[in-house]
Design a protein around this motif. Structure first.
Motif, PDB file in Angstrom:
ATOM      1  N   ASP A   1       0.856  -1.180   0.000  1.00  0.00           N
ATOM      2  CA  ASP A   1       0.000   0.000   0.000  1.00  0.00           C
ATOM      3  C   ASP A   1       0.899   1.239   0.000  1.00  0.00           C
ATOM      4  OD1 ASP A   1       0.995   0.087   2.569  1.00  0.00           O
ATOM      5  OD2 ASP A   1      -0.932  -0.326   3.535  1.00  0.00           O
ATOM      6  N   ARG A   2       0.305   2.399   0.151  1.00  0.00           N
ATOM      7  CA  ARG A   2       1.086   3.634   0.080  1.00  0.00           C
ATOM      8  C   ARG A   2       2.151   3.689   1.172  1.00  0.00           C
ATOM      9  NH1 ARG A   2      -1.108   9.928  -0.159  1.00  0.00           N
ATOM     10  NH2 ARG A   2       0.961  10.882   0.066  1.00  0.00           N
ATOM     11  N   ALA A   3       1.781   3.335   2.391  1.00  0.00           N
ATOM     12  CA  ALA A   3       2.738   3.419   3.500  1.00  0.00           C
ATOM     13  C   ALA A   3       3.912   2.471   3.285  1.00  0.00           C
ATOM     14  CB  ALA A   3       2.030   3.101   4.820  1.00  0.00           C
ATOM     15  N   ALA A   4       3.622   1.235   2.820  1.00  0.00           N
ATOM     16  CA  ALA A   4       4.692   0.255   2.619  1.00  0.00           C
ATOM     17  C   ALA A   4       5.625   0.680   1.498  1.00  0.00           C
ATOM     18  CB  ALA A   4       4.088  -1.116   2.331  1.00  0.00           C
TER      19      ALA A   4
ATOM     20  N   ARG B   1      -2.111   6.085  -5.593  1.00  0.00           N
ATOM     21  CA  ARG B   1      -2.963   4.993  -6.058  1.00  0.00           C
ATOM     22  C   ARG B   1      -2.760   3.710  -5.273  1.00  0.00           C
ATOM     23  NH1 ARG B   1      -1.584   4.367 -12.277  1.00  0.00           N
ATOM     24  NH2 ARG B   1      -3.400   3.002 -12.138  1.00  0.00           N
ATOM     25  N   MET B   2      -1.700   3.634  -4.467  1.00  0.00           N
ATOM     26  CA  MET B   2      -1.290   2.333  -3.941  1.00  0.00           C
ATOM     27  C   MET B   2      -2.278   1.733  -2.940  1.00  0.00           C
ATOM     28  SD  MET B   2       1.166   1.517  -5.740  1.00  0.00           S
ATOM     29  CE  MET B   2       1.364  -0.059  -4.893  1.00  0.00           C
ATOM     30  N   ASP B   3      -2.986   2.548  -2.177  1.00  0.00           N
ATOM     31  CA  ASP B   3      -3.972   1.985  -1.254  1.00  0.00           C
ATOM     32  C   ASP B   3      -5.089   1.279  -2.017  1.00  0.00           C
ATOM     33  OD1 ASP B   3      -2.607   2.782   0.993  1.00  0.00           O
ATOM     34  OD2 ASP B   3      -3.770   4.617   1.277  1.00  0.00           O
ATOM     35  N   ALA B   4      -5.536   1.898  -3.117  1.00  0.00           N
ATOM     36  CA  ALA B   4      -6.578   1.269  -3.937  1.00  0.00           C
ATOM     37  C   ALA B   4      -6.044   0.021  -4.626  1.00  0.00           C
ATOM     38  CB  ALA B   4      -7.109   2.262  -4.972  1.00  0.00           C
ATOM     39  N   VAL B   5      -4.793   0.070  -5.095  1.00  0.00           N
ATOM     40  CA  VAL B   5      -4.178  -1.099  -5.728  1.00  0.00           C
ATOM     41  C   VAL B   5      -4.119  -2.261  -4.742  1.00  0.00           C
ATOM     42  CG1 VAL B   5      -2.005  -2.013  -6.635  1.00  0.00           C
ATOM     43  CG2 VAL B   5      -2.856   0.207  -7.435  1.00  0.00           C
TER      44      VAL B   5
END
Length: 243
Positions: A153-156, A182-186
């Motif tokens: 996700d975004r944090a990682a 976009r990474m949380d949605a991904v």
């Protein structure tokens, strides 16, 4: 369900297969060909989990370990830029009990310098990238390997970028930073797949798979669900990463 973490290094004692209902293997800064770690025990555990149709999932370098344990040789494809990559299901992927849970065209970040280019006999390619390289493979009735990293996700991803991983060159960082939003949605798009895998693990019995694989000698189907084994390699390279 309990998840037990085991790091693969020369001093590590791996759990007995009879005490598990599932295995999840992720990568690290090593490959199956790294002579500095002892992988024989992990290979034997993976072969047994596949043979007993125990839910087994390899992610990133973990997928390469599964392929290697089953007698294949993960190859070294042409260098692939580190970026958010489109993953498209094959016809077999649309019917797969695990991979059918994700969108027909999903995305993940992939950065390994090994690829699922040489697969064990009987493997089924479930998804490919834009160039046609396998990105998701079913190695057996209850065993899968994923080339990419769907848990980011975004944090990682932000943590990886800030940590200075050697594969995240200035060019890679510039390509990935616009995708942070976009990474949380991904990551969320992959949650149904992980939920399905965990449901398979939870429905199993000690030492055998949820689909009724060969039970371990002396296992008691009435016993509480034992841990899922989560393996990661702990040996770190300074200049190269296979994750």
């Amino acid at each position: 369900m309990t998840i037990a973490l085991h790091e693969v290094d020369p001093a590590a004692d791996l759990p007995r297969i009879e005490n598990l209902c599932g295995v999840l293997v992720v990568g690290g800064a090593v490959s199956p060909y790294d002579e500095r770690i002892h992988t024989r025990g992990l290979g034997a555990l993976l072969v047994t989990s596949v043979g007993r149709e125990m839910p087994t999932l390899g992610i990133g370098g973990g997928a390469h370990f599964v392929a290697w344990a089953l007698g294949a040789q993960p190859g070294i494809p042409e260098p692939i830029p580190v970026r958010l990559r489109a993953v498209t299901r094959t016809a077999q992927g649309r019917l797969d009990p695990l991979f059918s849970r994700v969108p027909s065209t999903a995305r993940w970040i992939e950065w390994s310098d090994l690829g699922l280019t040489r697969l064990p006999v009987g493997s089924t390619v479930l998804a490919v990238d834009e160039s046609g390289l396998p990105q998701a493979v079913r190695f057996g009735p209850q065993t899968w390997g994923l080339q990419g990293h769907p848990y980011l996700d975004r944090a990682a991803l932000t943590e990886l970028l800030e940590a200075g991983h050697p594969l995240f060159t200035p060019e890679a960082r510039a390509a990935l930073e616009p995708d942070l939003e976009r990474m949380d949605a991904v990551c969320s798009s992959w949650e149904p797949m992980f939920s399905e895998f965990l449901a398979m693990v939870a429905s199993g019995s000690p030492g055998r798979g949820a689909a009724g694989g060969t039970p371990a000698t002396g296992s008691d189907p009435r016993a509480p669900t034992p841990p899922m084994c989560f393996h990661r390699s702990s040996h770190r390279r300074r200049s190269e990463g296979h994750t």
